[in-house]
Design a protein around this motif. Structure first.
Motif: not given
Length: 118
Positions: A51-72
């Motif tokens: 589900f995180c991959v799904k969101v990251r792919r949508a972010v990349r498709r739109q060309g957005l630079n959103i900080a990703t934080i590893d919740a682990k």
């Protein structure tokens, strides 16, 4: 069970790398304005979560630079639970004018990004 999860995670990451969507090409000034709008956004995620991959792919498709934080990581996990209210990823932290909103569910996050930045 750990081995199966690990193996599936590596398959997800490999396929995501191979078939990554292309970022749109924008003029530098337009991209800078978009980056300024996304500065208050951060995505709490696990690297191999589908589900995180799904969101990251949508972010990349739109060309957005959103900080990703590893919740682990323990500190990030504690922040997610204490401020967001629950340990669930993906989670988009939206900070606007000092107000912080936590948005869960991959489909809702993608819908929000498409409405706001499309």
């Amino acid at each position: 069970m750990f081995i199966i999860r690990w193996l599936l995670g590596r398959i997800i990451l490999t396929l995501n790398f191979i078939f990554a969507p292309k970022k749109p090409r924008r003029p530098q000034a337009e991209q800078a304005a978009l980056d300024a709008q996304t500065q208050g956004l951060s995505l709490y995620q696990y690297p191999a979560c589908p589900f995180c991959v799904k969101v990251r792919r949508a972010v990349r498709r739109q060309g957005l630079n959103i900080a990703t934080i590893d919740a682990k990581q323990a500190a990030n996990k504690d922040t997610l639970v204490s401020q967001g209210g629950k340990l669930q990823v993906p989670c988009l932290r939206i900070e606007t004018d000092g107000q912080v909103t936590w948005l869960y569910e991959s489909s809702e996050i993608i819908d929000y990004l498409e409405l706001k930045f499309a």
